[in-house]
Design a protein around this motif. Structure first.
Motif, PDB file in Angstrom:
ATOM      1  N   SER A 135       1.980 -32.900  14.868  1.00 43.81           N
ATOM      2  CA  SER A 135       2.222 -32.038  13.713  1.00 43.81           C
ATOM      3  C   SER A 135       0.942 -31.942  12.885  1.00 43.81           C
ATOM      4  O   SER A 135       0.386 -32.957  12.454  1.00 43.81           O
ATOM      5  CB  SER A 135       3.365 -32.595  12.850  1.00 43.81           C
ATOM      6  OG  SER A 135       3.470 -31.887  11.637  1.00 43.81           O
ATOM      7  N   GLN A 136       0.478 -30.720  12.653  1.00 40.28           N
ATOM      8  CA  GLN A 136      -0.702 -30.518  11.815  1.00 40.28           C
ATOM      9  C   GLN A 136      -0.409 -30.861  10.358  1.00 40.28           C
ATOM     10  O   GLN A 136      -1.323 -31.187   9.600  1.00 40.28           O
ATOM     11  CB  GLN A 136      -1.169 -29.060  11.928  1.00 40.28           C
ATOM     12  CG  GLN A 136      -1.737 -28.684  13.290  1.00 40.28           C
ATOM     13  CD  GLN A 136      -3.004 -29.450  13.641  1.00 40.28           C
ATOM     14  OE1 GLN A 136      -3.730 -29.914  12.766  1.00 40.28           O
ATOM     15  NE2 GLN A 136      -3.256 -29.598  14.927  1.00 40.28           N
ATOM     16  N   ASP A 137       0.868 -30.784   9.987  1.00 34.66           N
ATOM     17  CA  ASP A 137       1.219 -31.113   8.598  1.00 34.66           C
ATOM     18  C   ASP A 137       0.987 -32.589   8.295  1.00 34.66           C
ATOM     19  O   ASP A 137       0.699 -32.946   7.150  1.00 34.66           O
ATOM     20  CB  ASP A 137       2.688 -30.761   8.338  1.00 34.66           C
ATOM     21  CG  ASP A 137       2.908 -29.256   8.338  1.00 34.66           C
ATOM     22  OD1 ASP A 137       1.933 -28.536   8.094  1.00 34.66           O
ATOM     23  OD2 ASP A 137       4.032 -28.813   8.593  1.00 34.66           O
ATOM     24  N   SER A 164       6.205 -33.002   6.764  1.00 33.37           N
ATOM     25  CA  SER A 164       5.608 -33.314   8.070  1.00 33.37           C
ATOM     26  C   SER A 164       6.521 -34.196   8.913  1.00 33.37           C
ATOM     27  O   SER A 164       6.470 -34.142  10.144  1.00 33.37           O
ATOM     28  CB  SER A 164       4.250 -33.996   7.881  1.00 33.37           C
ATOM     29  OG  SER A 164       4.402 -35.300   7.332  1.00 33.37           O
ATOM     30  N   VAL A 165       7.345 -35.029   8.272  1.00 33.13           N
ATOM     31  CA  VAL A 165       8.293 -35.857   9.027  1.00 33.13           C
ATOM     32  C   VAL A 165       9.265 -34.956   9.782  1.00 33.13           C
ATOM     33  O   VAL A 165       9.551 -35.168  10.977  1.00 33.13           O
ATOM     34  CB  VAL A 165       9.053 -36.808   8.077  1.00 33.13           C
ATOM     35  CG1 VAL A 165      10.150 -37.551   8.825  1.00 33.13           C
ATOM     36  CG2 VAL A 165       8.085 -37.796   7.435  1.00 33.13           C
ATOM     37  N   ASP A 211      10.662 -30.318  20.702  1.00 32.15           N
ATOM     38  CA  ASP A 211      10.162 -29.176  21.466  1.00 32.15           C
ATOM     39  C   ASP A 211       9.326 -29.640  22.657  1.00 32.15           C
ATOM     40  O   ASP A 211       9.399 -29.052  23.751  1.00 32.15           O
ATOM     41  CB  ASP A 211       9.325 -28.282  20.549  1.00 32.15           C
ATOM     42  CG  ASP A 211       8.955 -26.969  21.215  1.00 32.15           C
ATOM     43  OD1 ASP A 211       9.865 -26.207  21.577  1.00 32.15           O
ATOM     44  OD2 ASP A 211       7.742 -26.701  21.365  1.00 32.15           O
ATOM     45  N   HIS A 212       8.537 -30.697  22.461  1.00 35.47           N
ATOM     46  CA  HIS A 212       7.724 -31.234  23.556  1.00 35.47           C
ATOM     47  C   HIS A 212       8.612 -31.784  24.671  1.00 35.47           C
ATOM     48  O   HIS A 212       8.364 -31.520  25.862  1.00 35.47           O
ATOM     49  CB  HIS A 212       6.805 -32.332  23.014  1.00 35.47           C
ATOM     50  CG  HIS A 212       5.975 -32.996  24.068  1.00 35.47           C
ATOM     51  ND1 HIS A 212       4.908 -32.373  24.679  1.00 35.47           N
ATOM     52  CD2 HIS A 212       6.066 -34.231  24.636  1.00 35.47           C
ATOM     53  CE1 HIS A 212       4.372 -33.191  25.571  1.00 35.47           C
ATOM     54  NE2 HIS A 212       5.055 -34.313  25.561  1.00 35.47           N
ATOM     55  N   GLU A 213       9.627 -32.554  24.293  1.00 39.17           N
ATOM     56  CA  GLU A 213      10.555 -33.102  25.288  1.00 39.17           C
ATOM     57  C   GLU A 213      11.265 -31.980  26.047  1.00 39.17           C
ATOM     58  O   GLU A 213      11.506 -32.087  27.249  1.00 39.17           O
ATOM     59  CB  GLU A 213      11.579 -34.009  24.612  1.00 39.17           C
ATOM     60  CG  GLU A 213      10.998 -35.301  24.049  1.00 39.17           C
ATOM     61  CD  GLU A 213      10.510 -36.226  25.152  1.00 39.17           C
ATOM     62  OE1 GLU A 213      11.103 -36.204  26.252  1.00 39.17           O
ATOM     63  OE2 GLU A 213       9.540 -36.959  24.924  1.00 39.17           O
ATOM     64  N   THR A 229       9.331 -34.375  13.899  1.00 35.74           N
ATOM     65  CA  THR A 229      10.581 -34.533  14.647  1.00 35.74           C
ATOM     66  C   THR A 229      10.838 -33.308  15.515  1.00 35.74           C
ATOM     67  O   THR A 229      11.221 -33.423  16.690  1.00 35.74           O
ATOM     68  CB  THR A 229      11.762 -34.742  13.682  1.00 35.74           C
ATOM     69  OG1 THR A 229      11.486 -35.870  12.848  1.00 35.74           O
ATOM     70  CG2 THR A 229      13.053 -34.970  14.442  1.00 35.74           C
ATOM     71  N   TYR A 230      10.619 -32.116  14.928  1.00 33.78           N
ATOM     72  CA  TYR A 230      10.810 -30.888  15.706  1.00 33.78           C
ATOM     73  C   TYR A 230       9.789 -30.796  16.837  1.00 33.78           C
ATOM     74  O   TYR A 230      10.135 -30.377  17.957  1.00 33.78           O
ATOM     75  CB  TYR A 230      10.679 -29.660  14.798  1.00 33.78           C
ATOM     76  CG  TYR A 230      10.578 -28.374  15.584  1.00 33.78           C
ATOM     77  CD1 TYR A 230      11.698 -27.821  16.190  1.00 33.78           C
ATOM     78  CD2 TYR A 230       9.337 -27.728  15.733  1.00 33.78           C
ATOM     79  CE1 TYR A 230      11.601 -26.655  16.931  1.00 33.78           C
ATOM     80  CE2 TYR A 230       9.244 -26.553  16.474  1.00 33.78           C
ATOM     81  CZ  TYR A 230      10.368 -26.026  17.065  1.00 33.78           C
ATOM     82  OH  TYR A 230      10.277 -24.879  17.804  1.00 33.78           O
ATOM     83  N   GLN A 231       8.533 -31.171  16.579  1.00 37.12           N
ATOM     84  CA  GLN A 231       7.489 -31.102  17.612  1.00 37.12           C
ATOM     85  C   GLN A 231       7.829 -32.014  18.784  1.00 37.12           C
ATOM     86  O   GLN A 231       7.618 -31.644  19.948  1.00 37.12           O
ATOM     87  CB  GLN A 231       6.122 -31.490  17.025  1.00 37.12           C
ATOM     88  CG  GLN A 231       5.599 -30.563  15.936  1.00 37.12           C
ATOM     89  CD  GLN A 231       5.302 -29.159  16.431  1.00 37.12           C
ATOM     90  OE1 GLN A 231       5.144 -28.938  17.624  1.00 37.12           O
ATOM     91  NE2 GLN A 231       5.249 -28.208  15.514  1.00 37.12           N
TER      92      GLN A 231
END
Length: 361
Positions: A37-39, A212-213, A222-224, A217-219
């Motif tokens: 996450s860039q955030d 960013s948390v 999405d990766h999985e 979590t979303y990243q």
């Protein structure tokens, strides 16, 4: 109906419903595809930078004001010569470096730390390689109107709203004091606006870290989702790692044949072959110079046992029938290893009988 059933089975096997295997995760990581996450980077960077400004604000202010005082008290009276310009440039650069270097150092530490927290130590050049597929306009259009693009848009709007609301709230709370800054000294006004700026920065950084948390979590989700595998992918990966089962079976069969061939070549050198008499055969050799105990040089059941007995007979190796001992030695002895201590006496008696028989012969 049969074709339809086969098609459904094919699509079911090709559907990516399984979690990624460790090898798939490792290969994906080598390509630089990791949940990130860039955030987290932005929030961590802002938090540390504004924290450094809060702690180092007074020394930085003293350095800057001292630089301006020195410039307007001394440099302004110097003649415009090459040496004077060089001296002014060198001294000014040094003074500015003392102000900027700590902030730059903190920013670098924040960037490295935030990346280590998310992905750990990773070096890869895959993302830098030229890939013409990235220039495909159709795929680019799909990315623009994809679910991920919508999530990024919502996230950007949420960040703008949060940071804007926090900034406006802090300014609104302190608006009366701002209106009175015209009555304050320059030093007091600078101190006030510096403090307000740091408060807005720290508050915005904390808000971004909270956001960013959720983004991280979303990243990860999405990766999985993107690295999921089908059952066919898992089978293909297993074949690539372990090898084709048919090839492995052929290799094992060849190894068994080579082992049996080597084992049969040891039978003529054996002192005795202990048999069941039909199902088991164990060839024993005793060489005092090599081992203190007799060694099993060959063993087998059924067909292999018959071959051992045939080779023993052809090479005048004495065969002795002892059913319980043959079964026990086959079960509890290893090839090219001494027999266990519990069988010493029984085997010694057989060897003594064989040696006496050989003397008589």
């Amino acid at each position: 109906m049969l074709y339809l059933k086969l098609d459904l089975q094919y699509f079911a096997a090709d559907e990516k419903t399984e979690k990624a295997t460790p090898k798939k995760r490792q290969d994906t990581r080598k390509k630089g595809q990791v949940p990130k996450s860039q955030d987290v980077n932005t929030g961590f960077l802002l938090l540390l930078v504004f924290g450094a400004l809060f702690l180092l604000g007074a020394p930085m202010k003293a350095t800057m004001t001292g630089m301006y005082e020195h410039a307007f008290q001394e440099y302004i009276h110097w003649d415009l010569t090459e040496n004077h310009v060089h001296t002014i440039f060198t001294e000014m650069t040094w003074e500015i470096s003392k102000v900027v270097a700590p902030i730059m150092g903190v920013a670098i530490i924040a960037g490295v730390t935030s990346n280590l927290i998310q992905v750990g130590v990773m070096f890869t050049g895959e993302p830098l390689k030229m890939d013409l597929k990235k220039l495909d306009p159709i795929k680019g259009a799909k990315k623009i109107f994809s679910a991920r693009a919508i999530v990024e848009l919502v996230k950007s709007l949420l960040k703008i709203t949060m940071v804007g609301s926090i900034t406006f709230a802090i300014i609104w709370v302190n608006k009366d004091q701002m209106m009175m800054m015209s009555q304050k000294s320059i030093e007091g006004a600078l101190s006030f606006f510096g403090t307000i700026t740091i408060i807005m920065g720290l508050a915005s950084a904390l808000a971004l870290l909270v956001l960013s948390v959720l983004d991280y979590t979303y990243q990860r989700y999405d990766h999985e989702k993107n690295i999921r595998m089908s059952k066919k992918d898992i089978k293909d990966e297993y074949k690539n790692i372990e090898g084709d089962p048919q090839i492995k079976a052929k290799i094992k069969e060849k190894q068994r044949q080579m082992s049996a061939s080597r084992m049969m070549s040891e039978v003529p050198e054996a002192d005795v072959v202990i048999t069941n008499p039909t199902h088991f055969a164990i060839a024993i050799k005793y060489d005092e110079s090599k081992s203190e105990a007799p060694i099993v040089v060959a063993k087998g059941v059924d067909f292999i046992a018959q071959k051992i007995k045939e080779i023993a007979k052809a090479n005048d190796v004495i065969t002795v029938e002892n059913r319980p001992l043959a079964r026990a030695l086959y079960k509890n002895s290893e090839l090219d290893h001494p027999i266990e201590e519990q069988y010493f006496q029984a085997v010694a008696e057989i060897l003594a009988y064989v040696y006496q028989l050989e003397k008589k012969m």
